[in-house]
Design a protein around this motif. Structure first.
Motif, PDB file in Angstrom:
ATOM      1  N   GLN A 165      55.392  36.833  33.362  1.00  0.00           N
ATOM      2  CA  GLN A 165      55.533  35.445  33.138  1.00  0.00           C
ATOM      3  C   GLN A 165      54.995  34.955  34.616  1.00  0.00           C
ATOM      4  N   GLY A 166      55.466  35.533  35.606  1.00  0.00           N
ATOM      5  CA  GLY A 166      54.899  34.894  36.694  1.00  0.00           C
ATOM      6  C   GLY A 166      53.820  34.997  37.013  1.00  0.00           C
ATOM      7  N   LEU A 167      52.824  36.257  36.571  1.00  0.00           N
ATOM      8  CA  LEU A 167      51.641  36.468  36.765  1.00  0.00           C
ATOM      9  C   LEU A 167      50.934  35.357  35.722  1.00  0.00           C
ATOM     10  N   ARG A 168      51.589  35.162  34.666  1.00  0.00           N
ATOM     11  CA  ARG A 168      50.535  34.149  33.766  1.00  0.00           C
ATOM     12  C   ARG A 168      50.777  32.761  34.239  1.00  0.00           C
ATOM     13  N   ALA A 169      51.832  32.367  34.868  1.00  0.00           N
ATOM     14  CA  ALA A 169      52.168  30.998  35.603  1.00  0.00           C
ATOM     15  C   ALA A 169      50.938  31.050  36.639  1.00  0.00           C
ATOM     16  N   ALA A 170      50.868  31.854  37.426  1.00  0.00           N
ATOM     17  CA  ALA A 170      49.723  32.057  38.591  1.00  0.00           C
ATOM     18  C   ALA A 170      48.498  31.850  38.087  1.00  0.00           C
ATOM     19  N   LYS A 171      48.065  32.515  36.997  1.00  0.00           N
ATOM     20  CA  LYS A 171      46.834  32.236  36.340  1.00  0.00           C
ATOM     21  C   LYS A 171      46.576  30.862  35.837  1.00  0.00           C
ATOM     22  N   GLU A 172      47.594  30.141  35.366  1.00  0.00           N
ATOM     23  CA  GLU A 172      47.600  28.942  35.103  1.00  0.00           C
ATOM     24  C   GLU A 172      47.377  27.890  36.093  1.00  0.00           C
ATOM     25  N   GLU A 173      47.998  28.106  37.106  1.00  0.00           N
ATOM     26  CA  GLU A 173      48.015  27.352  38.434  1.00  0.00           C
ATOM     27  C   GLU A 173      46.731  27.483  38.988  1.00  0.00           C
ATOM     28  N   SER A 174      46.067  28.764  38.869  1.00  0.00           N
ATOM     29  CA  SER A 174      44.547  28.792  39.375  1.00  0.00           C
ATOM     30  C   SER A 174      43.682  27.871  38.514  1.00  0.00           C
ATOM     31  N   ARG A 175      43.913  27.936  37.094  1.00  0.00           N
ATOM     32  CA  ARG A 175      43.000  27.099  36.124  1.00  0.00           C
ATOM     33  C   ARG A 175      43.276  25.773  36.327  1.00  0.00           C
TER      34      ARG A 175
END
Length: 487
Positions: A165-175
């Motif tokens: 979920q941390g990886l998912r959050a990082a991808k959303e932050e990049s988006r």
């Protein structure tokens, strides 16, 4: 005056807002700056996404999160390591074998002759104390150890879920960073187009006012006397004021281009020109409820909140694992190097191995695990309340932007009609003034009113574009495709 106030407030604001992002996207100085002419909006967005340092930083955040996820997955694999030690003791280790008497079986004795020729039967054998050397004081030990967890009460899987979920959050932050860069670049691009169009209006108004001034001077000096010196002075004053206003418009256009340059993270002294000649207008026909629903699907902040909730649930499972037993396999292979070959370092003892299964059962830890579970549950409850706030906040944002969008959309028709009417009114007044049928102030008012109405129409178009870009940012890039699909 209204034209000047509007341009200063709108375009200077864009430049000031661009300055806020200067630390995120500092331009690189260059001795010879390349030229960018006829840049489309897509060109500017592509440059901004490619050069902006905030976007590069968000990519590193994804790499960090991905590495943390792989770290969590490593707990499923055996842990193998080699350990070697070389030690020198102050003296050789030894073992004192205590002295003792060994009793003989009943009925048995050993005759012993003592000085004097006397024979004494011994029923036990005395053994003196012995000092036994165990090994040499210089010792080298190497070991190969391996462990494999079989059951951890769900701790490893919970940590992996949190990392995922941390990886998912990082991808959303990049988006979200991409959306922010796109939104800023879109605003600054259309701000540059607006500045160019306002400058054109200002220059046209100044040129017409100068022609009117020449006509006023001729009518004042050679006309019927209806045009007075006060009319001439009023006209001349307005011309000089317009010169000052045009200078402000030129500065505002440069500021708008500077904001766009900063957004694209190109050298500050790079000459740029936008390709668009006019502010486009595309009516949006979309239901507000649909937009709010789409924001819950595509908004990166909402997606990060969902990732946080999932991670918080996994954190509860991790805390609960402290109540459960742990089971694992272990094995080791040892080698001892010592110059001594007796004692405990005989050839048989130099090489050894062992394998086994370990079990750890927690019995009492001062209620630490219980309170860790309570803490994790409280954090989850807090996030759920924050999700409710975010849900209402997103809906309010979308509703506000939708209202602004619809307002600008409704105003577009009326401001366009007003601009056309003002242009016709100005043309009629100019022709009538040549025949001395209207007063000087009427011509000046008609020319200024035309400029004001055209500027107001451009402001409406810009507000519509800015609201749509902001809606794209709040809902997500996907909303642009959704809006286009309705046309």
């Amino acid at each position: 005056m209204l034209v000047g106030l509007f341009t200063v407030s709108s375009l200077s604001l864009s430049a000031a807002q661009a300055g806020e992002h200067a630390l995120l996207a500092p331009p690189t100085l260059a001795k010879t700056a390349p030229q960018f002419t006829k840049l489309t909006l897509k060109d500017c967005i592509d440059l901004a996404l490619r050069n902006n340092h905030a976007q590069a930083a968000s990519r590193y955040s994804i790499e960090i999160a991905a590495a943390q996820h792989r770290q969590a997955l490593s707990a499923y694999w055996p842990q193998v390591g080699i350990k070697a030690t070389y030690s020198i003791l102050d003296e050789d280790p030894n073992f004192i074998f205590p002295g003792r008497d060994i009793s003989l079986p009943p009925g048995m004795s050993i005759p012993v002759t003592i000085p004097g020729g006397i024979t004494i039967p011994l029923t036990s054998l005395p053994v003196p104390e012995q000092n036994v050397k165990l090994m040499d004081r210089q010792n080298f030990v190497a070991s190969l150890n391996a462990t494999l967890p079989l059951y951890t009460g769900g701790k490893i899987s919970s940590i992996v879920r949190q990392a995922d979920q941390g990886l998912r959050a990082a991808k959303e932050e990049s988006r979200r960073t991409d959306l922010q860069v796109t939104y800023d670049t879109t605003r600054y691009y259309y701000g540059a187009v607006l500045g160019k169009e306002l400058l054109t209006i200002g220059r046209d108004t100044l040129a017409r006012m100068e022609v009117t001034l020449e006509l006023t001077e001729n009518l004042y000096t050679k006309g019927s006397g209806r045009v007075k010196k006060t009319d001439y002075l009023r006209n001349k004053t307005m011309v000089e004021w317009l010169r000052s206003a045009v200078s402000s418009l030129e500065a505002n256009e440069k500021l708008a281009k500077a904001a766009l340059t900063n957004s694209m993270a190109i050298p500050w002294d790079t000459p740029i020109e936008v390709a668009a000649e006019n502010l486009p207008f595309t009516p949006v026909r979309r239901d507000l409820h649909d937009l709010v629903s789409e924001s819950y699907r595509f908004n990166p902040d909402w997606a990060r909140m969902e990732a946080g909730l999932t991670a918080a649930e996994a954190k509860i499972c991790e805390a609960r694992s402290g109540h459960l037993p742990k089971v694992g396999l272990f094995g080791n292979l040892n080698r001892i190097e010592n110059s001594y070959d007796k004692g405990i370092v005989t050839p048989e003892n130099r090489n050894s191995w062992s394998i086994g299964i370990g079990l750890e059962i927690p019995l009492f830890d001062g209620l630490r695990t219980t309170n860790e579970v309570r803490e994790a549950k409280a954090r989850l409850a807090k996030l759920k309340e924050q999700q409710l706030l975010l849900r209402e906040g997103l809906a309010l944002q979308v509703k506000h932007l939708f209202i602004q969008l619809m307002k600008a959309q409704d105003q577009q028709t009326s401001t366009e009609s007003a601009a056309i009417s003002a242009e016709e009114n100005r043309s009629l007044n100019e022709r009538a003034y040549q025949e001395e049928l209207v007063e000087t102030k009427d011509v000046i008012e008609a020319q200024l009113m035309e400029s004001l109405m055209k500027a107001q129409h451009l402001k409406t178009l810009y507000d519509h574009l800015e609201a749509q870009a902001n809606l794209d940012f709040v809902v997500g890039n996907e909303v642009a495709a959704l809006i286009k699909s309705t046309h």
